[in-house]
Design a protein around this motif. Sequence first.
Motif, PDB file in Angstrom:
ATOM      1  N   ASP A 151      -3.456  51.262  11.630  1.00  0.00           N
ATOM      2  CA  ASP A 151      -4.903  51.442  11.652  1.00  0.00           C
ATOM      3  C   ASP A 151      -5.499  51.002  12.986  1.00  0.00           C
ATOM      4  OD1 ASP A 151      -5.833  52.828   9.500  1.00  0.00           O
ATOM      5  OD2 ASP A 151      -6.040  51.097   8.201  1.00  0.00           O
ATOM      6  N   ILE A 152      -5.075  51.643  14.032  1.00  0.00           N
ATOM      7  CA  ILE A 152      -5.602  51.357  15.366  1.00  0.00           C
ATOM      8  C   ILE A 152      -7.104  51.630  15.410  1.00  0.00           C
ATOM      9  CG2 ILE A 152      -5.504  52.089  17.797  1.00  0.00           C
ATOM     10  CD1 ILE A 152      -2.512  52.847  17.151  1.00  0.00           C
ATOM     11  N   TYR A 153      -7.550  52.625  14.647  1.00  0.00           N
ATOM     12  CA  TYR A 153      -8.952  53.052  14.691  1.00  0.00           C
ATOM     13  C   TYR A 153      -9.793  52.459  13.555  1.00  0.00           C
ATOM     14  CZ  TYR A 153      -7.772  56.344  18.379  1.00  0.00           C
ATOM     15  OH  TYR A 153      -7.380  56.897  19.572  1.00  0.00           O
ATOM     16  N   ASP A 154      -9.381  51.316  13.043  1.00  0.00           N
ATOM     17  CA  ASP A 154     -10.084  50.715  11.905  1.00  0.00           C
ATOM     18  C   ASP A 154     -11.290  49.892  12.359  1.00  0.00           C
ATOM     19  OD1 ASP A 154     -10.935  49.575   9.576  1.00  0.00           O
ATOM     20  OD2 ASP A 154      -9.052  48.604   9.066  1.00  0.00           O
ATOM     21  N   ARG A 155     -12.378  50.550  12.713  1.00  0.00           N
ATOM     22  CA  ARG A 155     -13.711  49.976  12.905  1.00  0.00           C
ATOM     23  C   ARG A 155     -13.875  49.017  14.075  1.00  0.00           C
ATOM     24  NH1 ARG A 155     -14.093  48.173   6.855  1.00  0.00           N
ATOM     25  NH2 ARG A 155     -11.873  48.120   7.298  1.00  0.00           N
ATOM     26  N   GLY A 156     -12.801  48.522  14.637  1.00  0.00           N
ATOM     27  CA  GLY A 156     -12.942  47.601  15.752  1.00  0.00           C
ATOM     28  C   GLY A 156     -13.351  48.317  17.027  1.00  0.00           C
ATOM     29  N   PRO A 157     -13.837  47.570  18.017  1.00  0.00           N
ATOM     30  CA  PRO A 157     -14.244  48.188  19.281  1.00  0.00           C
ATOM     31  C   PRO A 157     -13.042  48.553  20.153  1.00  0.00           C
ATOM     32  CG  PRO A 157     -14.499  45.813  19.418  1.00  0.00           C
ATOM     33  CD  PRO A 157     -14.086  46.112  18.001  1.00  0.00           C
ATOM     34  N   GLU A 158     -13.211  49.561  20.969  1.00  0.00           N
ATOM     35  CA  GLU A 158     -12.276  49.949  22.028  1.00  0.00           C
ATOM     36  C   GLU A 158     -10.852  50.265  21.562  1.00  0.00           C
ATOM     37  OE1 GLU A 158     -14.305  47.730  25.791  1.00  0.00           O
ATOM     38  OE2 GLU A 158     -12.993  46.480  24.551  1.00  0.00           O
ATOM     39  N   PRO A 159     -10.693  51.102  20.546  1.00  0.00           N
ATOM     40  CA  PRO A 159      -9.339  51.523  20.171  1.00  0.00           C
ATOM     41  C   PRO A 159      -8.665  52.322  21.274  1.00  0.00           C
ATOM     42  CG  PRO A 159     -10.975  52.882  19.063  1.00  0.00           C
ATOM     43  CD  PRO A 159     -11.720  51.754  19.712  1.00  0.00           C
ATOM     44  N   ASP A 160      -9.468  52.931  22.137  1.00  0.00           N
ATOM     45  CA  ASP A 160      -8.901  53.703  23.247  1.00  0.00           C
ATOM     46  C   ASP A 160      -8.083  52.815  24.178  1.00  0.00           C
ATOM     47  OD1 ASP A 160     -11.632  52.681  23.731  1.00  0.00           O
ATOM     48  OD2 ASP A 160     -11.328  53.433  25.768  1.00  0.00           O
ATOM     49  N   LYS A 161      -8.510  51.561  24.350  1.00  0.00           N
ATOM     50  CA  LYS A 161      -7.752  50.642  25.201  1.00  0.00           C
ATOM     51  C   LYS A 161      -6.417  50.265  24.548  1.00  0.00           C
ATOM     52  CE  LYS A 161     -11.640  48.626  27.738  1.00  0.00           C
ATOM     53  NZ  LYS A 161     -12.352  47.372  28.103  1.00  0.00           N
ATOM     54  N   ILE A 162      -6.441  50.130  23.225  1.00  0.00           N
ATOM     55  CA  ILE A 162      -5.192  49.861  22.505  1.00  0.00           C
ATOM     56  C   ILE A 162      -4.233  51.033  22.690  1.00  0.00           C
ATOM     57  CG2 ILE A 162      -4.148  49.437  20.245  1.00  0.00           C
ATOM     58  CD1 ILE A 162      -6.803  48.177  19.380  1.00  0.00           C
ATOM     59  N   MET A 163      -4.767  52.249  22.563  1.00  0.00           N
ATOM     60  CA  MET A 163      -3.923  53.434  22.715  1.00  0.00           C
ATOM     61  C   MET A 163      -3.328  53.521  24.113  1.00  0.00           C
ATOM     62  SD  MET A 163      -3.624  55.008  19.868  1.00  0.00           S
ATOM     63  CE  MET A 163      -2.860  56.488  20.519  1.00  0.00           C
ATOM     64  N   GLU A 164      -4.126  53.239  25.129  1.00  0.00           N
ATOM     65  CA  GLU A 164      -3.612  53.284  26.499  1.00  0.00           C
ATOM     66  C   GLU A 164      -2.494  52.260  26.690  1.00  0.00           C
ATOM     67  OE1 GLU A 164      -4.209  55.318  29.025  1.00  0.00           O
ATOM     68  OE2 GLU A 164      -5.605  56.521  27.840  1.00  0.00           O
ATOM     69  N   THR A 165      -2.662  51.083  26.094  1.00  0.00           N
ATOM     70  CA  THR A 165      -1.626  50.051  26.189  1.00  0.00           C
ATOM     71  C   THR A 165      -0.341  50.509  25.513  1.00  0.00           C
ATOM     72  OG1 THR A 165      -3.303  48.303  26.219  1.00  0.00           O
ATOM     73  CG2 THR A 165      -1.057  47.649  25.642  1.00  0.00           C
ATOM     74  N   LEU A 166      -0.477  51.099  24.325  1.00  0.00           N
ATOM     75  CA  LEU A 166       0.706  51.554  23.586  1.00  0.00           C
ATOM     76  C   LEU A 166       1.413  52.692  24.308  1.00  0.00           C
ATOM     77  CD1 LEU A 166      -0.671  51.483  19.921  1.00  0.00           C
ATOM     78  CD2 LEU A 166       0.863  49.835  21.003  1.00  0.00           C
ATOM     79  N   ILE A 167       0.631  53.606  24.865  1.00  0.00           N
ATOM     80  CA  ILE A 167       1.220  54.740  25.585  1.00  0.00           C
ATOM     81  C   ILE A 167       2.078  54.254  26.749  1.00  0.00           C
ATOM     82  CG2 ILE A 167       0.642  56.677  27.122  1.00  0.00           C
ATOM     83  CD1 ILE A 167      -1.717  57.277  25.248  1.00  0.00           C
ATOM     84  N   ASN A 168       1.633  53.188  27.397  1.00  0.00           N
ATOM     85  CA  ASN A 168       2.345  52.674  28.569  1.00  0.00           C
ATOM     86  C   ASN A 168       3.400  51.628  28.224  1.00  0.00           C
ATOM     87  OD1 ASN A 168       0.918  54.168  30.623  1.00  0.00           O
ATOM     88  ND2 ASN A 168      -0.865  52.908  30.158  1.00  0.00           N
ATOM     89  N   TYR A 169       3.546  51.347  26.925  1.00  0.00           N
ATOM     90  CA  TYR A 169       4.534  50.350  26.508  1.00  0.00           C
ATOM     91  C   TYR A 169       5.915  50.987  26.476  1.00  0.00           C
ATOM     92  CZ  TYR A 169       6.106  46.094  24.154  1.00  0.00           C
ATOM     93  OH  TYR A 169       6.729  44.914  23.848  1.00  0.00           O
TER      94      TYR A 169
END
Length: 369
Positions: free
Chosen positions: A1-19
Amino acid sequence: DIYDRGPEPDKIMETLINYHSVDIQWGNHDVLWIGAYAGSKVCLANILRICARYDNLDIIEDAYGINLRPLVNLAEKYYGDNAAFHPKKHADKELSEEEKLQITKIHQAIAIIQFKLESPIIKRRPSFDMEERLLLEKVNYDNNKITIYGQTYQLENTCFETVDPTNPAQLNEEEEEVINKLLLSVQESEKLKRHMNFLMKKDEQGNMEEMEIDGKVYNGRELLDQFEYHIRNSFSRKHETDDLSTDLIWYLWTGKYSSLFGKRAMTTEDSDMCRKMLEEFDLDPEQGRIINGHTPVKEIDGENPIKANGKMIVIDGGFSKAYQSTTGIAGYTLLYNSFGMQLVAHKHFGTKENVLLNGADELSRFDVL
């Protein structure tokens, strides 16, 4: 649930993509975003409603560059202040009265659009068994009362400005134009496209329920395979908006047999059921563990995240800020290494200064045997 109501899920996605190495298990909020990008207007309406409720519309506009002006114009035309639709307060963010009023109007506008969009799906997919959600058709618009399960209730804080009592599920021309423009904007967002494509490289697993899909009954592993097939099928045909696959993505967000929703009952607290589920997926029922999320563990009330005699570990500890007052902590991290499996409970993270000066990032640890 990366997109579960918290702010800035896009930053989480960018981090995961580059992991260097990552696997993702879809949550129901993630599937909602996948569905919106794949062409589901009702999934898109849900996303916008949730972002309005939790004052996260900047995710839509600033992070993904989606133009909300058509929705704002519609909201300003038809709606006013309404206490039931005020955005949730942020501890670290103060809204002006003007901002609060605008979000309140947007919240009402998109909520009504969502309810209208749900109706035709429910009617054309009787196997979804969701007739109880046809609420607009149960309202008496002369006296603002609704009858549910034989009980009649007076409605308060209503926002039926665009509802036609003779055909309550019908979008008016402006609403139709708004949702179509929003869908086009979503599907043309390059950043969102990159993030959704990354999510679609991963998969997930779930429960043992039974459901009819397109005339055939599935359960267990076969049912989850069907869910995944239809998600991927819808994603590959974004021009289709009313097909079975696209409707099923919305169902996965909220349907009672969805492996992602699953809030009716926690039957997996039964260790025998856990063993049965592990066997269904060709896993060792003695050594295997079920890792479950989505349902917050109320550690503040003494609830233990380790259930079913250690066969199931619930790792939803309220990583989403919206749930931290419910759980009493700020989420769990499950570790698996040479020491075994360990569940770490995080305290609420305030500021870097507080961590450095006061050592406020203490962790609680549960050893999972």
